[in-house]
Design an enzyme around this catalytic site. Structure first.
Site, PDB file in Angstrom:
ATOM      1  N   ASP A 147       1.220  -1.006  -0.085  1.00 10.27           N
ATOM      2  CA  ASP A 147      -0.106  -0.173   0.075  1.00 10.27           C
ATOM      3  C   ASP A 147       1.034   1.328  -0.582  1.00 10.27           C
ATOM      4  O   ASP A 147       0.306   1.916  -0.835  1.00 10.27           O
ATOM      5  CB  ASP A 147      -1.106  -0.056   0.889  1.00 10.27           C
ATOM      6  N   SER A 198     -18.932 -24.422 -23.682  1.00 11.26           N
ATOM      7  CA  SER A 198     -19.145 -24.972 -22.226  1.00 11.26           C
ATOM      8  C   SER A 198     -19.212 -26.573 -22.357  1.00 11.26           C
ATOM      9  O   SER A 198     -18.107 -27.127 -22.663  1.00 11.26           O
ATOM     10  CB  SER A 198     -20.919 -25.882 -21.476  1.00 11.26           C
ATOM     11  N   LEU A 199     -19.292 -27.403 -20.926  1.00  7.61           N
ATOM     12  CA  LEU A 199     -18.239 -28.821 -20.924  1.00  7.61           C
ATOM     13  C   LEU A 199     -19.178 -29.854 -20.363  1.00  7.61           C
ATOM     14  O   LEU A 199     -20.461 -29.322 -19.931  1.00  7.61           O
ATOM     15  CB  LEU A 199     -17.032 -28.895 -19.861  1.00  7.61           C
ATOM     16  N   LYS A 204      -8.661 -32.961 -19.223  1.00  9.38           N
ATOM     17  CA  LYS A 204      -8.501 -32.175 -20.068  1.00  9.38           C
ATOM     18  C   LYS A 204      -7.734 -33.044 -20.915  1.00  9.38           C
ATOM     19  O   LYS A 204      -6.321 -33.573 -19.904  1.00  9.38           O
ATOM     20  CB  LYS A 204      -8.067 -30.704 -20.712  1.00  9.38           C
ATOM     21  N   LYS A 218     -18.707 -33.769 -12.035  1.00  6.38           N
ATOM     22  CA  LYS A 218     -19.264 -32.623 -10.975  1.00  6.38           C
ATOM     23  C   LYS A 218     -19.223 -33.260  -9.260  1.00  6.38           C
ATOM     24  O   LYS A 218     -19.855 -34.753  -8.913  1.00  6.38           O
ATOM     25  CB  LYS A 218     -20.737 -32.349 -11.715  1.00  6.38           C
ATOM     26  N   CYS A 256     -30.236 -14.130  29.693  1.00 11.44           N
ATOM     27  CA  CYS A 256     -29.212 -14.884  28.394  1.00 11.44           C
ATOM     28  C   CYS A 256     -29.316 -16.408  28.535  1.00 11.44           C
ATOM     29  O   CYS A 256     -29.998 -16.616  30.572  1.00 11.44           O
ATOM     30  CB  CYS A 256     -27.803 -14.214  29.525  1.00 11.44           C
ATOM     31  N   CYS A 312     -21.040 -13.837  33.502  1.00  8.81           N
ATOM     32  CA  CYS A 312     -21.440 -14.948  32.432  1.00  8.81           C
ATOM     33  C   CYS A 312     -20.582 -15.870  32.459  1.00  8.81           C
ATOM     34  O   CYS A 312     -19.390 -16.149  31.562  1.00  8.81           O
ATOM     35  CB  CYS A 312     -22.097 -14.011  31.252  1.00  8.81           C
TER      36      CYS A 312
END
Ligand code: IVH
Length: 686
Positions: free
Chosen positions: A42, A87-88, A297, A321, A415, A439
């Site tokens: 930065d 697409s595949l 592939k 998938k 609570c 608590c």
């Protein structure tokens, strides 16, 4: 001083900074090995922006400063893809994966066990296409219908993982790269947390968040979203740059500065494919981004050409998938969990359901605003989603399936852990238990804060020790700490008699403290050191703070209605008052401070602290300025009275100089404080 600067040192600095920034991006995104801290990145970027602002003629389109700043577009232009984005075909199980290998083998007339495949995770984001001419990014577009997409170049330029200029000296005249834009789980959670805090819309999943971000006409929005790009295909490249295989092309893309998947693997035969799919299925859980499968592939590019395409998909690739990450189920009940800081989170108890191979029976509902947004009720059928490490989320309610009898989800008034009142102050999103130190759910955290350096500063009482003391129930309230005996402490594992003696001695020292430290140590929500100081300066003694009305608290410098609400409800809780009495009973004391009407020489002034201070912490400097009546702000404007600039001060210092605001260093501040602070009287508290 020098009369006229030569242009050369400027050009040198610009090109050095650009090279360093590009190198940092490369190391971060391509090599996954960050080379410099974000703050340094930065700083260099700011420096480059400064120089370019002074030398506008030196600004080039590929400068790292040019990722942001494009004006909002009227709409996105249509972009016709020179090569269609296809697409595949999908495979859902091992058999279908093996059938793919067999088909490839048959078509190529080779033994399928000898075919090499390049396998990658299937990233669950959005496909985009990037065109580079002579190494410069000239166009970025969405997939659209595969033939025509939308030109979203300005948005894509804001992604640091997309090179604006390719690396290397010798570059192709034309390159079209395709890949996926996605959002990491951590980036997504952070984005949604911020949206929830603001009360604005949350995204259902990282994919929607990425898609929504790229669809924005104002590139500044995309710039602020944690989007990433991963390359997976070369659509066009000059012939001389073609490689024999897909995997070699991927290596070439890395050399040119693109991130490719670190999970890529080259395998042989159907067994290799099945093994890769199994491995990715297991890896999926541990990745910080969503994948919905694996892409397999054929590696050899000549073989790819020979195999060709059928309709919309290549014959040389297949998507395996994974099972879906979303399922529907029923909310049986909602319970509330109390976090370490007292925040109450509604948790839906679900009819157990398998999601992506894991049984899910709980999902977070985040807060009441989220419940309202979803309009979720007990008895509703909901879509839940589980992705990697992300806690199961409720995405939506299936309204059509709502039964006649559903029950509203209500925040308990008490609570569930300690019975203290539950408070939701102002329009804050979160509800909290007001039990604080009492608590049990908050105990460990409260004790750690109580013992910390800027609170009671109990030397030797670290996190592990506190955990051990709470788990053995030797300590339930902070006052119990002061009842510990060295003999007993020495019974703890890894605690020598000497350390036990030392701890008791440091507890003894910590008994004598200051009132601001004591108030800070109580861990009241949003009461930091500066607020504790301001309270003491205003009211002088503890009892008056404890008895102050909300209105009275709001009159204290820098305390608004929300913080006043937190303070008031903390002291309204009987348990907390008892805890305080108990602490005084075990001997905590402090020096009394002069009450009220102190001089406030800085009343009405706004000061800004920037850069790193050495002698003081930011909080200390702020508290001392506030004590003198100043308001301490985070940004410089014409109204700023003075800016205190520490080491490595950046843009705020620059702005102060531009506006002619007084700037002082830390030593000057210390002298100034020394002159204006009057010592408190040294009467002892009762
Ligand atoms: S290759 C000719 N590789 O999956 C096909 N696609 O169903 C070129 N995807 O639209 C695509 N990860 O958005 C390829 N490693 C990967 C991928 C990948 C995700 C997406 C892509 C494409 C869709 C195809």
């Amino acid at each position: 001083m020098c009369a006229k600067k030569s242009a050369d040192p400027v050009i040198d600095e610009i090109s050095t900074l650009r090279a360093q920034l590009e190198e940092a991006n490369y190391r971060y995104y391509v090599e996954d090995a960050p080379s410099i801290p974000d703050a340094e990145y930065d700083r260099m970027l700011r420096r480059l922006q400064e120089i370019e602002a002074e030398h506008p003629d030196q600004v080039t389109a590929d400068s790292p400063t040019q990722r942001v700043g494009a004006p909002p577009a009227e709409g996105f232009p249509e972009v016709r893809h020179a090569v269609a984005m296809l697409s595949l075909d999908n495979a859902f199980d091992e058999q279908e994966v093996r059938a793919f290998a067999r088909r490839v083998g048959e078509r190529l007339e080779t033994d399928e066990q000898a075919i090499t495949f390049c396998c990658e995770p299937k990233l669950d984001g959005l496909a985009v296409s990037l065109v580079y001419e002579n190494g410069l990014l000239v166009q970025g577009a969405t997939r659209g219908d595969g033939r025509t997409g939308e030109g979203i170049t300005a948005n894509l330029r804001t992604l640091r993982s997309i090179p604006l200029r390719l690396r290397g000296d010798h570059l192709p005249a034309l390159l079209e790269v395709r890949g996926e834009v996605y959002m990491s789980h951590s980036g997504f959670e952070k984005l949604n947390d911020e949206a929830r805090t603001r009360g604005s819309k949350v995204f259902a999943n990282p994919r929607n968040a990425a898609a929504g971000s790229l669809r924005q006409l104002d590139p500044n929005i995309a710039a602020a979203r944690p989007l990433e790009f991963c390359a997976y295909q070369v659509a066009r490249i000059d012939d001389e740059w073609l490689k024999p295989s897909h995997s070699a092309l991927m290596q070439q893309l890395r050399d040119m500065g693109f991130r490719t998947s670190p999970e890529i693997d080259v395998v042989t035969g159907a067994d290799g494919l099945v093994d890769f799919c199994d491995r990715m299925g297991r890896r999926r859980e541990r990745l910080d981004y969503d994948i919905d499968g694996a892409v397999l592939k054929v590696d050899d590019l000549r073989a790819q050409r020979e195999l060709g395409f059928v309709s919309r998909a290549p014959r040389w690739a297949m998507a395996f998938k994974f099972p879906a990450q979303e399922q529907t189920t029923i909310i049986r009940d909602v319970t509330f969990q109390v976090g370490r800081t007292g925040r109450l989170t509604p948790v839906a108890r679900l009819e157990p359901v398998q999601v992506a191979g894991v049984m899910v029976s709980n999902a977070t509902l985040h807060n009441m605003d989220e419940i309202e947004r979803l309009d979720a009720r007990i008895g509703d059928t909901v879509v839940i989603r589980r992705a990697g490490d992300v806690i199961p989320q409720i995405v939506s309610v299936v309204m059509d399936a709502r039964p006649e009898e559903v029950h509203a989800i209500e925040m308990p008034e008490q609570c569930p852990v300690c019975g203290s009142r539950v408070e939701r102050i102002g329009d804050e999103v979160d509800a909290r238990c007001s039990g604080g130190l009492f608590c049990p759910a908050q105990r460990k955290e409260a004790l750690k804060h109580f013992a910390s350096r800027r609170a009671l500063d109990i030397d030797g009482l670290g996190t592990k020790l506190i955990d051990a003391l709470v788990e053995r129930e030797w300590v339930t309230t902070p006052a119990d700490l002061f009842r510990l005996e060295a003999e007993r402490l020495a019974e703890l594992p890894r605690m020598a008699q000497k350390s036990a003696d030392n701890l008791v001695a440091s507890l003894e020292r910590s008994r004598h403290t200051t009132l601001p430290r004591f108030i800070y140590a109580l861990g009241i929500t949003e009461v930091g050191e500066a607020t504790a100081n301001a309270l003491v300066l205003h009211f002088g003694e503890l009892q008056r703070i404890m008895d102050a009305s909300r209105e009275a608290l709001e009159t204290v410098a820098d305390i608004g209605p929300i913080v006043a609400g937190h303070i008031h409800s903390f002291f309204a809780e009987a348990h907390n008052r008892e805890t305080i009495e108990d602490l005084i009973r075990v001997g905590i004391d402090w020096e009394e401070v002069e009450v009220g009407e102190r001089e406030q020489p800085l009343a009405g002034q706004t000061w800004v602290l920037t850069g790193t201070l050495e002698a003081l912490t930011r909080d200390e400097a702020k508290a001392r300025l506030v004590a003198l009546g100043a308001k301490v702000s985070g940004s410089v404007s014409k109204k700023t009275h003075a800016v205190v600039a520490g080491e490595a001060a950046g843009s705020k210092l620059e702005k102060a100089r531009q506006l002619g605001v007084e700037v002082m260093d830390e030593q000057t501040l210390l002298n100034f404080l020394g002159q204006h602070e009057s010592a408190p009287s040294s009467e002892k508290a009762p």
